[in-house]
Structures are given as C-alpha cells and as structure tokens.
Design a protein around this motif. Structure first.
Motif, PDB file in Angstrom:
ATOM      1  N   SER A 372      11.301 -45.678  87.670  1.00 25.68           N
ATOM      2  CA  SER A 372      11.753 -45.823  89.051  1.00 25.68           C
ATOM      3  C   SER A 372      13.108 -45.141  89.254  1.00 25.68           C
ATOM      4  CB  SER A 372      11.850 -47.303  89.421  1.00 25.68           C
ATOM      5  OG  SER A 372      12.822 -47.961  88.627  1.00 25.68           O
ATOM      6  N   LEU A 373      13.950 -45.186  88.229  1.00 23.38           N
ATOM      7  CA  LEU A 373      15.255 -44.518  88.314  1.00 23.38           C
ATOM      8  C   LEU A 373      15.084 -43.001  88.367  1.00 23.38           C
ATOM      9  CD1 LEU A 373      18.292 -44.908  88.374  1.00 23.38           C
ATOM     10  CD2 LEU A 373      18.284 -44.991  85.874  1.00 23.38           C
ATOM     11  N   TYR A 374      14.211 -42.480  87.517  1.00 20.64           N
ATOM     12  CA  TYR A 374      13.942 -41.035  87.523  1.00 20.64           C
ATOM     13  C   TYR A 374      13.293 -40.621  88.836  1.00 20.64           C
ATOM     14  CZ  TYR A 374      12.015 -36.535  86.024  1.00 20.64           C
ATOM     15  OH  TYR A 374      11.685 -35.191  85.926  1.00 20.64           O
ATOM     16  N   SER A 375      12.390 -41.461  89.339  1.00 21.84           N
ATOM     17  CA  SER A 375      11.742 -41.168  90.618  1.00 21.84           C
ATOM     18  C   SER A 375      12.759 -41.104  91.747  1.00 21.84           C
ATOM     19  CB  SER A 375      10.694 -42.245  90.921  1.00 21.84           C
ATOM     20  OG  SER A 375      10.252 -42.172  92.255  1.00 21.84           O
ATOM     21  N   GLY A 376      13.743 -42.005  91.735  1.00 20.65           N
ATOM     22  CA  GLY A 376      14.752 -41.993  92.787  1.00 20.65           C
ATOM     23  C   GLY A 376      15.681 -40.802  92.690  1.00 20.65           C
ATOM     24  N   ILE A 377      15.966 -40.357  91.464  1.00 18.01           N
ATOM     25  CA  ILE A 377      16.876 -39.224  91.294  1.00 18.01           C
ATOM     26  C   ILE A 377      16.235 -37.920  91.761  1.00 18.01           C
ATOM     27  CG2 ILE A 377      18.070 -37.812  89.565  1.00 18.01           C
ATOM     28  CD1 ILE A 377      18.578 -40.378  88.005  1.00 18.01           C
ATOM     29  N   ILE A 378      14.953 -37.697  91.393  1.00 16.98           N
ATOM     30  CA  ILE A 378      14.277 -36.464  91.804  1.00 16.98           C
ATOM     31  C   ILE A 378      13.645 -36.599  93.186  1.00 16.98           C
ATOM     32  CG2 ILE A 378      13.842 -35.868  89.397  1.00 16.98           C
ATOM     33  CD1 ILE A 378      10.904 -36.625  89.842  1.00 16.98           C
ATOM     34  N   ASP A 379      13.727 -37.838  93.742  1.00 17.96           N
ATOM     35  CA  ASP A 379      13.186 -38.124  95.071  1.00 17.96           C
ATOM     36  C   ASP A 379      11.697 -37.800  95.151  1.00 17.96           C
ATOM     37  OD1 ASP A 379      13.362 -39.148  97.600  1.00 17.96           O
ATOM     38  OD2 ASP A 379      13.939 -37.253  98.536  1.00 17.96           O
ATOM     39  N   LYS A 380      10.952 -38.258  94.141  1.00 19.62           N
ATOM     40  CA  LYS A 380       9.509 -38.092  94.132  1.00 19.62           C
ATOM     41  C   LYS A 380       8.870 -39.446  93.820  1.00 19.62           C
ATOM     42  CE  LYS A 380       5.818 -35.121  92.458  1.00 19.62           C
ATOM     43  NZ  LYS A 380       5.474 -33.934  91.650  1.00 19.62           N
ATOM     44  N   PRO A 381       7.995 -39.944  94.692  1.00 15.41           N
ATOM     45  CA  PRO A 381       7.453 -41.294  94.513  1.00 15.41           C
ATOM     46  C   PRO A 381       6.548 -41.401  93.280  1.00 15.41           C
ATOM     47  CG  PRO A 381       7.110 -40.499  96.760  1.00 15.41           C
ATOM     48  CD  PRO A 381       7.529 -39.328  95.947  1.00 15.41           C
ATOM     49  N   VAL A 382       6.546 -42.569  92.668  1.00 14.96           N
ATOM     50  CA  VAL A 382       5.560 -42.915  91.652  1.00 14.96           C
ATOM     51  C   VAL A 382       4.275 -43.305  92.376  1.00 14.96           C
ATOM     52  CG1 VAL A 382       4.986 -44.471  89.739  1.00 14.96           C
ATOM     53  CG2 VAL A 382       7.342 -43.724  90.069  1.00 14.96           C
ATOM     54  N   ASN A 383       3.151 -42.794  91.929  1.00 13.22           N
ATOM     55  CA  ASN A 383       1.875 -43.103  92.579  1.00 13.22           C
ATOM     56  C   ASN A 383       1.684 -44.614  92.697  1.00 13.22           C
ATOM     57  OD1 ASN A 383      -1.203 -43.617  92.622  1.00 13.22           O
ATOM     58  ND2 ASN A 383      -1.034 -41.422  93.050  1.00 13.22           N
ATOM     59  N   ASP A 384       1.175 -45.054  93.858  1.00 15.91           N
ATOM     60  CA  ASP A 384       1.020 -46.485  94.099  1.00 15.91           C
ATOM     61  C   ASP A 384       0.059 -47.148  93.125  1.00 15.91           C
ATOM     62  OD1 ASP A 384       2.738 -46.268  96.228  1.00 15.91           O
ATOM     63  OD2 ASP A 384       1.143 -45.982  97.711  1.00 15.91           O
ATOM     64  N   GLY A 385      -0.822 -46.389  92.504  1.00 13.07           N
ATOM     65  CA  GLY A 385      -1.791 -46.968  91.587  1.00 13.07           C
ATOM     66  C   GLY A 385      -1.326 -47.013  90.149  1.00 13.07           C
ATOM     67  N   ILE A 386      -0.074 -46.615  89.887  1.00 13.31           N
ATOM     68  CA  ILE A 386       0.451 -46.566  88.520  1.00 13.31           C
ATOM     69  C   ILE A 386       1.231 -47.833  88.203  1.00 13.31           C
ATOM     70  CG2 ILE A 386       2.123 -45.436  87.008  1.00 13.31           C
ATOM     71  CD1 ILE A 386       1.316 -42.781  88.132  1.00 13.31           C
ATOM     72  N   ILE A 387       1.006 -48.359  87.015  1.00 12.27           N
ATOM     73  CA  ILE A 387       1.787 -49.463  86.492  1.00 12.27           C
ATOM     74  C   ILE A 387       2.249 -49.082  85.087  1.00 12.27           C
ATOM     75  CG2 ILE A 387      -0.268 -50.661  85.618  1.00 12.27           C
ATOM     76  CD1 ILE A 387       1.172 -53.298  86.097  1.00 12.27           C
ATOM     77  N   ALA A 388       3.448 -49.485  84.688  1.00 13.26           N
ATOM     78  CA  ALA A 388       4.000 -49.049  83.401  1.00 13.26           C
ATOM     79  C   ALA A 388       4.706 -50.204  82.715  1.00 13.26           C
ATOM     80  CB  ALA A 388       4.972 -47.884  83.600  1.00 13.26           C
ATOM     81  N   PHE A 389       4.539 -50.289  81.413  1.00 10.30           N
ATOM     82  CA  PHE A 389       5.309 -51.251  80.631  1.00 10.30           C
ATOM     83  C   PHE A 389       5.481 -50.738  79.205  1.00 10.30           C
ATOM     84  CE2 PHE A 389       1.165 -52.590  79.209  1.00 10.30           C
ATOM     85  CZ  PHE A 389       0.397 -52.666  80.363  1.00 10.30           C
ATOM     86  N   GLY A 390       6.677 -50.937  78.672  1.00  8.82           N
ATOM     87  CA  GLY A 390       7.013 -50.491  77.331  1.00  8.82           C
ATOM     88  C   GLY A 390       8.502 -50.624  77.102  1.00  8.82           C
ATOM     89  N   GLU A 391       8.890 -50.788  75.852  1.00  2.61           N
ATOM     90  CA  GLU A 391      10.302 -50.894  75.497  1.00  2.61           C
ATOM     91  C   GLU A 391      10.854 -49.513  75.165  1.00  2.61           C
ATOM     92  OE1 GLU A 391      13.184 -53.043  72.136  1.00  2.61           O
ATOM     93  OE2 GLU A 391      11.024 -53.410  72.148  1.00  2.61           O
ATOM     94  N   ILE A 392      12.075 -49.249  75.580  1.00  4.92           N
ATOM     95  CA  ILE A 392      12.721 -47.957  75.344  1.00  4.92           C
ATOM     96  C   ILE A 392      13.688 -48.092  74.170  1.00  4.92           C
ATOM     97  CG2 ILE A 392      14.257 -46.205  76.309  1.00  4.92           C
ATOM     98  CD1 ILE A 392      13.126 -46.822  79.035  1.00  4.92           C
ATOM     99  N   GLY A 393      13.523 -47.217  73.168  1.00  3.81           N
ATOM    100  CA  GLY A 393      14.445 -47.180  72.047  1.00  3.81           C
ATOM    101  C   GLY A 393      15.601 -46.240  72.329  1.00  3.81           C
TER     102      GLY A 393
END
Length: 452
Positions: A372-393
């Motif tokens: 969501s942060l990357y989407s806001g920076i490039i001003d491109k929406p994440v598709n409404d049908g996408i869901i994401a989960f995972g831990e970032i190292g």
C-alpha cells in the motif's frame, strides 16, 4: 493488640515502601505512591495446622461435565473459552462508556432463563438500572438488583442468597470498613477482590467484576488484581466509533488469542459474526495507497484494510504517523524499502491507518503495508481483488507465515481472486483445492512487480 503502621504503595505495580517516593523503583511510574495504613504482624508465632489430610490425587478429583454457562453471545463465549466457568472470577475492564455494564446487563436476559443473577451496583441506583434495562430489553424475572458498596456485606449476601451468577459493578466502588483507605485505592481494590474470589471459589458462584481504567488505559491496580482473578478481559475501541473489540489478556480456562467483535447500537451491543465484512465495508475503488491483508486472532482469520498516504513534507524532518500498526515496525519497512529497493522517502510525510479502529499486531501484515505504501508513492492502485500477507525481513525477503490455509480460505470466502503469499508457504497447500489465484513471492521486488 496489633499496632498499625503507615506504608506507601505504588498504585501501578503494588510495590510497598516505608517512605514516599516520587518515582517507583519497581515499575518507574511517577507520582504513583499512595499512603495506606496496615496492621503489623503479630509478634507471637502461631501454630500452623497440618494439611496432609487435604492432599488429593489428580485422578480422584471429580467435576461436572457441564461446568460452563452459555452467555447467549457467541462472541463473548469465544473470548471466555466456551462460556462462563462455574466458580470463576472474571475481570472486565475498559474506558468509561465503552460498553462494560451494557454487555453484562444484556447477557442477564439470556442467563436469566435458567439461572438466578445478583447484580451488585455500587455506582447506579436501582431506578437507574431499571431504566437502562428497559432500554436494552432486559425483563427477566431472575435478575436481582442490590445497590451496595460494603464488600463484606455483599459477600455475606452472596453466601446466604447463593445466586447462580454474581456481577459486581464496579470494584472501585467497593470498600471494606476495617481498611482506612478510601474506595478505589490499591489496598481496597486488592482486599475486596480477594474477598469476592474466596466467595466465588467456596460456593462455585461465577463472578464478573467490572474494573475502571486509569489515565494510561490499564485497569486500576492491574498487577494486584490480575493474579487474583481467573480471566481479564478488555474492551477496546473509540467511544465515538460504533465497533468494539473484546480481548482476553489472561484466561485460565481458554486461549488469550481470541477476540470478540461487537457493534454499539441504540439498544446495546450487537455481536458481529463476520468482522471481515465489517472491516472491509466502504472500501474505496481504484484509489492508490490501500491493500487488504489477513491476520489471525486466535483461531479466527480476519481481513483488514491497510491505508497509507505519502505526501511531500513541509518540515525539515518528515512526519511518520501510524494508527493501528506498530510504529517501530513501520520504521523497519521504510528502511528496507529505501535500502533494498532504492525508494527514497526522506522528503515524504507517511501516514498509515488500519481501517475500523482495528490493530494489526502480527508480522503477517508487513507485506500489505509495504504494498500500500509503494502503491501510494507511485500513485497506482492495488487491484481490488488482491490480498497479501507475509513478513518482511531486513534483506527485503518475504518470510513465511503460519495458518496459511485459514487465511486463503477466508480470502476466497470474501470474494478475492488473487492472493499474494510467501513462496515458502506454497509447499503447505494444494492450489487445486482453491478457486483463487495464489502467487508466491520471494522478495518485495517480485511483489511490487505485480502492480506494474
């Protein structure tokens, strides 16, 4: 005759000192010492009784198979571990007006069908309780009201009347006359709770105690109460929002990971059976800076929407604001994006919000926050049908998360068509069993490429 002495007790952790201190040496709380007068120990040694005859083998202890009372609210039963246990003592805390008294008065309607209930009110008169009961639709004949503040008299009344269930509203209004400190002080709260605990255990009467919160949002005198009671429940949520979350901090008879979700309406609290749908209601369409994730609260998967906003700062030091998400975790994600992907955010104010007043505590929400942060920076929406989960190292890799099957099932049930998961987790599932596109990613770079 025993002599009395003055001691100073911390109202946060219970630490006792012979002199007043500005700062507690145990919990480092400031201005927390209160003066209490206690009786000194007897000088003559007492002879202890031999309790050898009371020792029991575990296999010899018998109990009824039906040891829980159904409260009539599935959300409350889930948090309690299946219902109200006989002989247990439960502490219910929360901010003023959050719904503590309301939910207890509501369950009296269901419990009153088969059980007798004694509602001890130290704050409201009988007339006030009657007015509130009529508003909530509570008219059971097995609900008995006792306006009182004397803890010893209340305990004796419970012993003599032997109700099936007792409710104390609230512990801060109860007092023992032999203790010189005022009601609500640490000594009064501790001794009154001890008194009700012994009564509940001796007569196997489940007792629910309402506790006020202090200025830091914790139940007043938490350290001296938590080890006495069997379960500690907290009501969370903003007073001016309709949704409430009931969370167990301690539970001797169930998991502390379960939560209950309620909605405050004009006729009391209504349980929310599908919190995912509630949290996703009103999602913006084709708007950058939003992404949905799935987190686990005990055995329950819940979908939550993450919203981020990145705007050019007007200050020398950019602002970082996080609501519902750990601020330190956000700082790590920003540092990883700058170091591993070269996304410079030193001139951007960043705001993160978890919609609905929900709190995202587990690392599985990292990927959705980053997307969501990357989407806001490039001003491109994440598709409404996408869901994401995972831990970032720290290396920018996506680490596996637990309960992958339950998360995917919940995403599929809520109508999502694409699920971005850690690639290591794909070995735990069979993609043929799902009608959803499951994409495994190893790094943030791979996850972000799905947005381009």
């Amino acid at each position: 005759m025993a002599k009395s002495k003055t001691v100073y007790t911390c109202n946060q952790c219970g630490f006792e000192s012979s002199k007043w201190n500005g700062k507690c040496p145990s919990c480092n709380a400031w201005n927390s010492f209160e003066e209490t007068i206690t009786a000194s120990a007897r000088t003559s040694a007492s002879i202890s009784a031999d309790l050898s005859d009371n020792i029991l083998e575990l296999s010899d202890i018998q109990y009824d198979t039906d040891i829980r009372y159904d409260t009539g609210l599935n959300e409350l039963n889930r948090v309690l571990g299946g219902g109200l246990v006989k002989g247990s003592i439960v502490l219910l805390g929360g901010e003023p007006g959050i719904g503590k008294s309301t939910i207890l008065l509501q369950i009296c309607q269901f419990l009153g069908e088969e059980h007798s209930i004694l509602y001890v009110s130290g704050e409201e008169s009988a007339r006030q309780l009657k007015i509130r009961a009529e508003r909530l639709g509570v008219d059971t004949e097995n609900l008995y009201i006792l306006p009182a503040n004397d803890a010893e008299a209340v305990s004796e009344t419970i012993k003599n009347s032997k109700p099936d269930i007792a409710i104390i509203d609230s512990i801060q209004t109860m007092s023992i006359n032999s203790i010189s400190s005022s009601p609500g002080s640490l000594t009064q709260v501790r001794e009154c709770t001890n008194l009700f605990m012994h009564t509940a255990k001796e007569y196997e009467i489940p007792t629910v105690i309402i506790g006020h919160v202090n200025k830091d949002g914790a139940i007043a005198g938490p350290k001296v109460m938590e080890h006495i009671v069997d379960a500690v429940l907290y009501f969370e949520g903003e007073r001016h929002q309709s949704y409430r979350i009931l969370r167990a901090v301690k539970n001797r008879f169930g998991s502390t990971n379960e939560i209950g979700v309620f909605e405050m309406i004009d006729k009391g609290l209504r349980q929310v059976e599908n919190p995912s749908q509630m949290l996703l209601a009103g999602r913006p369409v084709n708007v950058s800076g939003t992404c949905v994730t799935c987190i686990m609260e005990g055995t329950r998967p819940i979908l939550a929407e993450v919203q981020t906003l990145a705007s050019k700062t007007s200050y020398s030091v950019p602002r970082r604001t996080s609501t519902g998400f750990d601020f330190n975790r956000l700082s790590i994600i920003i540092a990883v994006l700058e170091k591993r992907l070269g996304i410079f955010m030193g001139t951007l104010d960043i705001f993160v919000n978890i919609v609905g007043g929900f709190r995202l505590d587990e690392p599985a929400g990292d990927l959705a926050v980053a997307m969501s942060l990357y989407s806001g920076i490039i001003d491109k929406p994440v598709n409404d049908g996408i869901i994401a989960f995972g831990e970032i190292g720290l290396g920018g890799e996506i680490r596996s998360v637990s309960h992958i099957v339950q998360r995917i099932n919940e995403a599929q049930r809520m109508g999502f068509n694409t699920c971005i998961v850690p690639k290591q987790s794909l070995s735990l599932i069979s993609e043929k069993d799902y009608n959803i596109n499951i994409i495994g990613v190893n790094s943030l770079k791979q996850a972000f490429s799905l947005l381009d």
